[in-house]
Motif scaffolding. Structure first.
Motif, mmCIF file in Angstrom:
data_model
loop_
_atom_site.group_PDB
_atom_site.id
_atom_site.type_symbol
_atom_site.label_atom_id
_atom_site.label_comp_id
_atom_site.label_asym_id
_atom_site.label_seq_id
_atom_site.Cartn_x
_atom_site.Cartn_y
_atom_site.Cartn_z
ATOM 1 N N VAL A 117 0.883 -1.298 -0.005
ATOM 2 C CA VAL A 117 -0.081 0.053 0.229
ATOM 3 C C VAL A 117 1.021 1.154 0.066
ATOM 4 N N ARG B 61 2.276 1.893 -3.340
ATOM 5 C CA ARG B 61 1.296 2.584 -4.271
ATOM 6 C C ARG B 61 1.116 3.887 -4.262
ATOM 7 N N ILE B 62 1.088 4.283 -2.726
ATOM 8 C CA ILE B 62 1.112 5.853 -2.483
ATOM 9 C C ILE B 62 2.214 6.294 -2.994
ATOM 10 N N ARG C 73 2.638 7.010 -6.494
ATOM 11 C CA ARG C 73 1.541 7.758 -7.218
ATOM 12 C C ARG C 73 0.703 6.740 -8.018
ATOM 13 N N TYR C 74 0.702 5.533 -8.099
ATOM 14 C CA TYR C 74 -0.046 4.890 -8.571
ATOM 15 C C TYR C 74 -1.615 5.057 -8.054
ATOM 16 N N TRP C 75 -1.509 5.151 -6.870
ATOM 17 C CA TRP C 75 -2.695 5.946 -6.161
ATOM 18 C C TRP C 75 -2.406 7.325 -5.870
ATOM 19 N N LYS C 76 -3.073 8.176 -6.575
ATOM 20 C CA LYS C 76 -2.661 9.848 -6.290
ATOM 21 C C LYS C 76 -3.377 10.230 -5.148
ATOM 22 N N ASP D 297 -7.213 10.302 -4.451
ATOM 23 C CA ASP D 297 -7.975 9.049 -5.190
ATOM 24 C C ASP D 297 -8.791 8.163 -4.031
ATOM 25 N N ILE E 274 -9.185 4.392 -3.023
ATOM 26 C CA ILE E 274 -8.508 3.118 -3.467
ATOM 27 C C ILE E 274 -9.550 2.011 -3.375
ATOM 28 N N LEU F 103 -3.678 8.017 4.775
ATOM 29 C CA LEU F 103 -5.003 7.412 4.256
ATOM 30 C C LEU F 103 -5.985 8.177 5.102
ATOM 31 N N ARG G 127 -9.565 7.111 1.159
ATOM 32 C CA ARG G 127 -8.870 7.966 0.211
ATOM 33 C C ARG G 127 -7.248 8.169 0.367
ATOM 34 N N VAL G 128 -6.475 8.343 -0.550
ATOM 35 C CA VAL G 128 -5.121 8.636 -0.341
ATOM 36 C C VAL G 128 -5.432 10.377 0.362
#
Lengths: 233, 233
Positions: A16, A19-20, A23-26, A29, A31, A61, A70-71
């Motif tokens: 996790v 991914r944060i 920036r795969y999860w911006k 975003d 998730i 998060l 959300r991020v």
DNA sequence: ACTCATATTATGTGCAGACATATTATTATT
DNA sequence: AATAATAATATGTCTGCACATAATATGAGT
């Protein structure tokens, strides 16, 4: 996106965080939900929940029932700061701790202290001024007010021998506290106590502790010139 | 000792805190194990574990596999400190945020900064000096070095318009950081920037962040005279 | 279009059972 | 008595299932 099976909550946390950070999860975003992540990672939903909780506690998060996770858009990163016992801090740096009582008396506290401690206008408290030393050199000056009603036994303690904070830690557990960090300019009096120069900048911690709704103590700790307090995120 | 049935981990936590604060369990005492407490409280062992973990994270219990759980003898209380985004901090106090770039150039950092950032002797970094203002008044001065190798895109950012920290938060996530709090005496230059008097005591935060092993940035933030940073335990 | 009621949903948690792991206690051997 | 090996133990965690709860989405009524 599919991932190798993750077996532990720490593995999930790492994935996790990755991914944060990638920036795969911006920021901002939403998730995937816990059940979907559990499916993707090949583990239980409770395991994902455990990992996400830790990441959320670090501030990265934002989680809400039904809305999802959300991020954080403006991550307010949280640092854990240990509130040290002075003796411990000094001894951990391989220096000899010592202590000196400057003065001690019962008196009515000044208005600001009274307000902070939520005491009545005529309530007396115990005032203790003391100096903590490292290798015989001034380390931190302590100006303390103790609520006698909360801790009457303090009156029978010989504070020239025993430092008030350590006695309180052992005998007056607190359930909550307020802490404030700031900088002050040394006046002639504190400069003399701390072997500093007048007008030196000094790091200050002000702390008030309560047991439930009963104030225990309010203390101002003024550190020697040059003191740094460090932590990590 | 037997207790009414406790249904939630927060109930267990409260009961445990109560026993610690009342000194029913004294500092240094080994407390009953999870299974026994679960039996006494009429709940699952996992529920006790969840509660004890929270109390241990606050610093009041020391836990070890097999050895069991002890009440901490010198509880090092942990405060959670939010590392704020300056704009947010100012706006949350209902003041208008603004920002001014003082200077920006690429240069070889001074020795101390280089060491802190773990950069080579000839490596250039981006230096940014800026001022954050609240209601048009100086709030915090920021002296920042950014590792160009880590964040090359920073060179194409117009830093007179956009504050470096906010750009970095969005574009250069960090995985760890060192933070240090201290006090300095204002010299003529910083006194002018912060509209302070020479020799005023100023609260300082020094922070360095990394993404894995790659340094991102090192920043010194010098706050306006009188600034306090607050938190709770 | 607006408001209210109901249904749905994603996180939060309790439970029982099992397994994992670090550590201490006990037992066996010399 | 000392040392090494083994057993026991308390915390740490995973899982699947169920229930709780806060919040959002949907549908019905006006």
């Amino acid at each position: 996106m599919t991932t190798a099976q993750l077996n532990t909550w720490q593995d999930v946390q790492s994935e996790v965080l990755g991914r944060i950070h990638s920036r795969y999860w911006k920021p901002g975003d939403l998730i995937p939900n816990e059940a979907d992540l559990a499916s993707e990672f090949g583990c239980a939903r409770a395991t994902v929940n455990r990992a996400l909780r830790a990441v959320a506690e670090a501030g990265l998060l934002d989680r809400k029932r039904k809305a999802g996770t959300r991020v954080a858009t403006n991550p307010v990163r949280k640092a854990t700061l240990s509130i040290p016992i002075i003796r411990q801090e000094i001894e951990e740096s391989n220096r000899a701790y010592s202590y000196g009582l400057i003065s001690s008396r019962t008196a009515i506290p000044p208005v600001g202290v009274r307000a902070q401690m939520q005491l009545g206008e005529t309530t007396k408290a115990l005032y203790v001024a003391a100096l903590h030393l490292a290798d015989g050199r001034p380390y931190v000056s302590e100006d303390r007010w103790i609520n006698i009603d909360a801790v009457p036994d303090i009156l029978s303690v010989d504070l020239s021998l025993e430092n008030a904070n350590e006695w309180l830690v052992r005998n007056a557990p607190f359930t909550r506290g307020d802490i404030s960090f700031s900088a002050i300019q040394a006046d002639a009096k504190i400069a003399e106590i701390l072997a500093a120069r007048t007008d030196d900048a000094l790091f200050v911690i002000d702390r008030t502790t309560w047991n439930g709704n009963t104030t225990i103590t309010a203390v101002r700790m003024i550190f020697h010139a040059g003191y740094h307090m460090q932590t990590t995120v």
